[in-house]
Write an enzyme that holds these catalytic residues in place. Structure first.
Site, PDB file in Angstrom:
ATOM      1  N   LYS A  44       0.859  -1.189   0.000  1.00 14.11           N
ATOM      2  CA  LYS A  44       0.000   0.000   0.000  1.00 14.11           C
ATOM      3  C   LYS A  44       0.896   1.239   0.000  1.00 14.11           C
ATOM      4  O   LYS A  44       1.894   1.302   0.715  1.00 14.11           O
ATOM      5  CB  LYS A  44      -0.892   0.015   1.243  1.00 14.11           C
ATOM      6  N   SER A  69     -12.351   6.327  -3.029  1.00 16.45           N
ATOM      7  CA  SER A  69     -11.640   7.508  -2.555  1.00 16.45           C
ATOM      8  C   SER A  69     -11.142   7.220  -1.151  1.00 16.45           C
ATOM      9  O   SER A  69     -11.682   7.694  -0.148  1.00 16.45           O
ATOM     10  CB  SER A  69     -12.554   8.739  -2.545  1.00 16.45           C
ATOM     11  N   LEU A  72      -5.493   7.455   1.065  1.00 18.16           N
ATOM     12  CA  LEU A  72      -4.183   7.001   1.549  1.00 18.16           C
ATOM     13  C   LEU A  72      -4.153   6.475   2.979  1.00 18.16           C
ATOM     14  O   LEU A  72      -3.236   6.799   3.743  1.00 18.16           O
ATOM     15  CB  LEU A  72      -3.146   8.121   1.396  1.00 18.16           C
ATOM     16  N   ASN A 124       4.666   6.824  -6.316  1.00 19.85           N
ATOM     17  CA  ASN A 124       3.305   7.070  -6.792  1.00 19.85           C
ATOM     18  C   ASN A 124       3.110   8.566  -7.039  1.00 19.85           C
ATOM     19  O   ASN A 124       3.028   9.348  -6.096  1.00 19.85           O
ATOM     20  CB  ASN A 124       2.325   6.541  -5.738  1.00 19.85           C
ATOM     21  N   CYS A 127      -1.886   9.647  -7.062  1.00 21.81           N
ATOM     22  CA  CYS A 127      -3.047   9.449  -6.176  1.00 21.81           C
ATOM     23  C   CYS A 127      -4.072  10.564  -6.392  1.00 21.81           C
ATOM     24  O   CYS A 127      -3.738  11.728  -6.253  1.00 21.81           O
ATOM     25  CB  CYS A 127      -2.624   9.428  -4.706  1.00 21.81           C
ATOM     26  N   SER A 191      -5.901   4.613 -11.123  1.00 22.78           N
ATOM     27  CA  SER A 191      -7.337   4.748 -11.414  1.00 22.78           C
ATOM     28  C   SER A 191      -7.594   5.994 -12.268  1.00 22.78           C
ATOM     29  O   SER A 191      -6.806   6.937 -12.266  1.00 22.78           O
ATOM     30  CB  SER A 191      -8.127   4.822 -10.106  1.00 22.78           C
ATOM     31  N   GLY A 218     -11.245  -1.270 -12.737  1.00 28.14           N
ATOM     32  CA  GLY A 218     -12.011  -2.413 -13.227  1.00 28.14           C
ATOM     33  C   GLY A 218     -12.167  -2.410 -14.736  1.00 28.14           C
ATOM     34  O   GLY A 218     -11.569  -1.607 -15.446  1.00 28.14           O
ATOM     35  N   THR A 269      -9.040  -4.012  -9.032  1.00 29.51           N
ATOM     36  CA  THR A 269     -10.463  -4.208  -8.716  1.00 29.51           C
ATOM     37  C   THR A 269     -10.861  -5.682  -8.670  1.00 29.51           C
ATOM     38  O   THR A 269     -11.542  -6.126  -7.737  1.00 29.51           O
ATOM     39  CB  THR A 269     -11.344  -3.458  -9.738  1.00 29.51           C
TER      40      THR A 269
HETATM   41  C1  DHB Z   1      -5.125   6.106  -2.986  1.00 30.12           C
HETATM   42  C2  DHB Z   1      -5.624   5.962  -4.256  1.00 30.12           C
HETATM   43  C3  DHB Z   1      -4.767   5.887  -5.319  1.00 30.12           C
HETATM   44  O1  DHB Z   1      -5.212   5.736  -6.592  1.00 30.12           O
HETATM   45  C4  DHB Z   1      -3.410   5.971  -5.095  1.00 30.12           C
HETATM   46  O2  DHB Z   1      -2.578   5.904  -6.129  1.00 30.12           O
HETATM   47  C5  DHB Z   1      -2.914   6.113  -3.827  1.00 30.12           C
HETATM   48  C6  DHB Z   1      -3.782   6.184  -2.763  1.00 30.12           C
HETATM   49  C7  DHB Z   1      -6.044   6.194  -1.867  1.00 30.12           C
HETATM   50  O3  DHB Z   1      -7.102   6.811  -2.009  1.00 30.12           O
HETATM   51  O4  DHB Z   1      -5.713   5.676  -0.781  1.00 30.12           O
END
Ligand code: DHB
Length: 308
Positions: A44, A69, A72, A124, A127, A191, A218, A269
């Protein structure tokens, strides 16, 4: 054989989880690590300190996919650094980091650089779900600036997780930036940010944070994912490998990602809905398609998409 290699790390299988799915706790990570058919895992996305994430319902199923949503939620860098260091002799592993600021990203990468971590970092830059924080990699100047600072000190294998792009000019612009850095890989796509789903029964949105706006994943994102894999494979230096992510629910989807140029393929997904047993199913379906076509190795069709 379904092997692949990135930055000198050899993977026994091309499949792994997409960051965010099945990778927040050691118990989830253990299940991916042990899953038959998973060649690796990614943790994560970490911030320097633990976070609860956004409040309320923050993940929902929708026709042909999901919307989330999360905001993080994660257990903090040290947790994922400890996990990956503990298990790095079993498989090559990916550590995802997602600072809310450039300073946080640089501080975390300094910690990783100075640690015993011997794996791949996925930085990343995409996000979509932290209120007030735009998807970094939609800002090309900031992306270049971050990578400049990262590569001034970071020497372990590193790649970036990208948001989807939707314009040919943007494929050109991001590739020109990425090609200037010694990246081991890019992972595309995150996403599709800030979609909105309506529940027809209640006339409401389906997730609570940000008034219902959230990242789409997805089946519905597969054409966008394939376009990004293909466009980047056509533009990036061959040394920069590609992890294809988006819309994988069956073996044909994995095959299509590889045909468009993916080296590894990650599953978000549909892993969420089906659990880690999905990796074995996807591998078996991929093997069956390859057998039908007379292929023994992924190299025989990787990137070989035909045009009309
Ligand atoms: C989250 C969502 C994401 O697409 C990402 O790259 C990092 C974190 C999130 O909402 O936790």
């Amino acid at each position: 054989t379904l092997t692949a290699s990135i930055a000198g790390f050899d993977f026994d299988n091309v499949l792994l989880n997409a960051a965010g799915v099945y990778c927040q706790t050691a118990s989830e990570l253990d299940q991916i690590l042990e899953a038959s058919g998973a060649g690796s895992l990614v943790t994560k996305s970490a911030t320097p300190a633990e976070r609860d994430g956004n409040a309320g319902v923050r993940f929902a199923e929708m026709p042909l996919g999901s919307i989330n949503s999360m905001g993080l939620p994660n257990l903090g860098l040290d947790y994922y650094l400890d996990y990956t260091i503990t298990h790095q002799d079993e498989k090559p592993l990916f550590l995802s980091i997602a600072g809310l600021t450039k300073a946080d990203n640089l501080a975390m990468l300094r910690d990783v650089q100075d640690s015993d971590f011997n794996g791949l970092v996925e930085l990343n830059l995409s996000c979509p779900n932290v209120p007030g924080k735009p998807q970094t990699a939609y800002d090309f100047d900031t992306t270049r600036e971050i990578l400049n600072e990262v590569f001034s000190f970071y020497t372990k294998p590193l790649g970036v997780k990208l948001p989807p792009y939707f314009d040919i000019a943007h494929f050109d612009m991001i590739a020109e930036i990425l090609n200037d850095f010694p990246l081991a890989f890019v992972n595309t796509i995150n996403s599709i940010g800030n979609g909105l789903v309506v529940d027809p029964e209640t006339d409401t949105v389906v997730i609570a944070p940000k008034g219902g706006f959230g990242g789409l994943g997805g089946e519905i994102v597969k054409p966008t994912a394939l376009a990004n894999v293909r466009a980047l494979r056509q533009r990036l230096r061959p040394e920069i490998k590609i992890i294809g992510t988006g819309g994988v629910t069956n073996g044909r989807d994995v095959y299509d990602h590889i045909l468009c140029g993916a080296d590894l393929v990650s599953v978000g997904t549909s892993l969420y809905f089906e659990g880690p047993a999905i990796f074995e199913r996807l591998n078996n379906e991929l093997i069956a398609i390859m057998a039908e076509k007379g292929y023994n190795h992924l190299d025989e069709f990787r990137g070989r998409l035909q045009t009309l």
